[in-house]
Design a protein around this motif. Structure first.
Motif, PDB file in Angstrom:
ATOM      1  N   LYS A 130       0.967  -1.019   0.186  1.00 13.75           N
ATOM      2  CA  LYS A 130      -0.136   0.212   0.281  1.00 13.75           C
ATOM      3  C   LYS A 130       0.684   0.783  -0.216  1.00 13.75           C
ATOM      4  CE  LYS A 130      -3.816  -1.778   2.193  1.00 13.75           C
ATOM      5  NZ  LYS A 130      -4.224  -2.534   3.208  1.00 13.75           N
ATOM      6  N   TYR A 131       1.504   0.867  -0.092  1.00 11.58           N
ATOM      7  CA  TYR A 131       2.997   2.417   0.254  1.00 11.58           C
ATOM      8  C   TYR A 131       3.231   2.927  -1.326  1.00 11.58           C
ATOM      9  CZ  TYR A 131       5.165   0.917   4.270  1.00 11.58           C
ATOM     10  OH  TYR A 131       5.677   0.432   5.609  1.00 11.58           O
ATOM     11  N   THR A 132       3.080   4.499  -1.634  1.00 11.98           N
ATOM     12  CA  THR A 132       2.896   5.033  -2.210  1.00 11.98           C
ATOM     13  C   THR A 132       4.175   5.862  -2.375  1.00 11.98           C
ATOM     14  OG1 THR A 132       1.789   7.106  -1.355  1.00 11.98           O
ATOM     15  CG2 THR A 132       0.395   5.216  -3.164  1.00 11.98           C
ATOM     16  N   GLY A 133       4.678   6.592  -3.802  1.00 11.62           N
ATOM     17  CA  GLY A 133       5.269   7.499  -4.157  1.00 11.62           C
ATOM     18  C   GLY A 133       7.017   7.232  -3.652  1.00 11.62           C
ATOM     19  N   SER A 134       8.220   7.780  -2.964  1.00 15.64           N
ATOM     20  CA  SER A 134       9.145   7.888  -3.145  1.00 15.64           C
ATOM     21  C   SER A 134       8.749   6.336  -2.058  1.00 15.64           C
ATOM     22  CB  SER A 134      10.128   8.570  -2.784  1.00 15.64           C
ATOM     23  OG  SER A 134       9.481   9.434  -1.352  1.00 15.64           O
ATOM     24  N   HIS A 135       8.211   6.005  -0.703  1.00 14.89           N
ATOM     25  CA  HIS A 135       8.655   5.461  -0.016  1.00 14.89           C
ATOM     26  C   HIS A 135       8.208   3.753  -1.204  1.00 14.89           C
ATOM     27  CE1 HIS A 135       8.574   7.774   3.062  1.00 14.89           C
ATOM     28  NE2 HIS A 135       7.180   8.583   2.561  1.00 14.89           N
ATOM     29  N   LYS A 136       7.463   3.322  -2.276  1.00 11.33           N
ATOM     30  CA  LYS A 136       7.002   2.783  -2.975  1.00 11.33           C
ATOM     31  C   LYS A 136       8.797   1.925  -2.532  1.00 11.33           C
ATOM     32  CE  LYS A 136       3.951   1.085  -6.375  1.00 11.33           C
ATOM     33  NZ  LYS A 136       3.074   1.446  -7.034  1.00 11.33           N
ATOM     34  N   GLU A 137       9.555   2.711  -4.253  1.00  5.43           N
ATOM     35  CA  GLU A 137      10.806   2.610  -4.028  1.00  5.43           C
ATOM     36  C   GLU A 137      11.635   1.247  -3.175  1.00  5.43           C
ATOM     37  OE1 GLU A 137      10.621   2.549  -7.870  1.00  5.43           O
ATOM     38  OE2 GLU A 137       9.356   2.905  -7.707  1.00  5.43           O
ATOM     39  N   ARG A 138      11.615   1.736  -2.015  1.00  5.97           N
ATOM     40  CA  ARG A 138      12.629   0.885  -0.885  1.00  5.97           C
ATOM     41  C   ARG A 138      12.202  -0.128  -0.884  1.00  5.97           C
ATOM     42  NH1 ARG A 138      12.368   4.620   4.065  1.00  5.97           N
ATOM     43  NH2 ARG A 138      14.227   2.801   4.796  1.00  5.97           N
ATOM     44  N   PHE A 139      11.539  -0.717  -1.679  1.00  4.33           N
ATOM     45  CA  PHE A 139      10.527  -2.672  -1.692  1.00  4.33           C
ATOM     46  C   PHE A 139      10.176  -3.125  -2.768  1.00  4.33           C
ATOM     47  CE2 PHE A 139       9.128   0.369   2.993  1.00  4.33           C
ATOM     48  CZ  PHE A 139       9.670  -0.617   3.201  1.00  4.33           C
ATOM     49  N   ASP A 140      10.720  -4.295  -2.852  1.00  2.78           N
ATOM     50  CA  ASP A 140      10.744  -5.124  -4.041  1.00  2.78           C
ATOM     51  C   ASP A 140       9.540  -5.255  -4.206  1.00  2.78           C
ATOM     52  OD1 ASP A 140      10.352  -6.975  -1.910  1.00  2.78           O
ATOM     53  OD2 ASP A 140      12.339  -8.119  -2.396  1.00  2.78           O
ATOM     54  N   GLU A 141       8.724  -7.031  -5.289  1.00  2.93           N
ATOM     55  CA  GLU A 141       7.678  -7.176  -5.114  1.00  2.93           C
ATOM     56  C   GLU A 141       7.056  -8.045  -4.062  1.00  2.93           C
ATOM     57  OE1 GLU A 141       9.485  -7.961  -7.630  1.00  2.93           O
ATOM     58  OE2 GLU A 141       9.217  -5.881  -8.082  1.00  2.93           O
ATOM     59  N   GLY A 143       7.800  -7.245  -0.994  1.00  3.11           N
ATOM     60  CA  GLY A 143       7.669  -6.473   0.075  1.00  3.11           C
ATOM     61  C   GLY A 143       8.933  -6.524   1.320  1.00  3.11           C
ATOM     62  N   LYS A 144      10.010  -7.094   0.991  1.00 12.40           N
ATOM     63  CA  LYS A 144      11.873  -7.068   1.425  1.00 12.40           C
ATOM     64  C   LYS A 144      11.785  -5.523   1.087  1.00 12.40           C
ATOM     65  CE  LYS A 144      15.230  -9.886   2.090  1.00 12.40           C
ATOM     66  NZ  LYS A 144      15.954  -9.465   2.641  1.00 12.40           N
ATOM     67  N   GLY A 145      12.616  -5.411   2.412  1.00 11.59           N
ATOM     68  CA  GLY A 145      13.745  -4.013   1.854  1.00 11.59           C
ATOM     69  C   GLY A 145      14.343  -4.368   1.200  1.00 11.59           C
ATOM     70  N   LYS A 146      14.727  -3.051   0.151  1.00 12.96           N
ATOM     71  CA  LYS A 146      15.943  -3.136  -1.123  1.00 12.96           C
ATOM     72  C   LYS A 146      17.106  -2.897  -0.198  1.00 12.96           C
ATOM     73  CE  LYS A 146      13.924  -2.123  -5.101  1.00 12.96           C
ATOM     74  NZ  LYS A 146      13.340  -1.533  -6.378  1.00 12.96           N
TER      75      LYS A 146
END
Length: 176
Positions: A130-141, A143-146
């Motif tokens: 459910k994350y949007t914007g720049s926060h969405k880019e911090r996780f892969d499909e 849900g694990k953090g990059k």
């Protein structure tokens, strides 16, 4: 042969309870807390004939004068001490065998281990889909953090234009 296998599983139970809750434990010695847990989990204490006080007294009796732990031999002596109290209607040998059967093959039970609950607002905040914007880019499909690559723009310092298909081939051409 069955006697030997039972003793091996009794020793295995001793080791499992001896290391329970202590990361530095070797499994050679058991402290009083783990002895009490073993008696409780293996139903040696029944609240009537054998109480937690009896368990503590027997532990104090079999351990060395200044020691805080018991080894496997002292453990067997402690079971021998508790056996006639737990099984009053049996002979000493039968009671000892019965108490060994209670303990053999058992391992510590984790009762009341707290599980993380995600309800209401917490569930919404931790659902990465459910994350949007720049926060969405911090996780892969999944849900694990990059990690760092999800937080910062990593600059390519290779000297090549981005998306250049022959990147990294200059050294091979010059050496020819």
């Amino acid at each position: 042969m069955a006697e030997n296998a039972e003793m091996a599983s009794l020793e295995e139970s001793f080791r499992k309870f001896a290391i329970y809750g202590d990361t530095k434990a070797t499994g050679q010695e058991m402290n009083g807390k783990n002895w009490a847990k073993l008696c409780k989990d293996c139903k040696v204490t029944d609240g009537k004939s054998v109480t937690s006080t009896d368990v503590d007294i027997v532990f104090s009796k079999v351990k060395g004068k200044t020691a805080r732990v018991i080894n496997y031999e002292e453990f067997k002596k402690a079971l021998e001490e508790l056996a006639p109290k737990r099984f009053k209607d049996k002979s000493k040998e039968e009671a000892y065998e019965a108490i060994c059967q209670l303990v053999a093959g058992k391992e510590p039970i984790n009762v009341g281990v707290t599980k993380a609950k995600t309800v209401g607002a917490v569930e919404r905040l931790t659902d990465t889909s459910k994350y949007t914007g720049s926060h969405k880019e911090r996780f892969d499909e999944s849900g694990k953090g990059k990690g760092k690559s999800g937080r910062e723009n990593i600059v390519d310092t290779s000297g090549y234009v981005s998306a250049y298909k022959n990147a990294g081939t200059y050294d091979a051409k010059v050496k020819k």
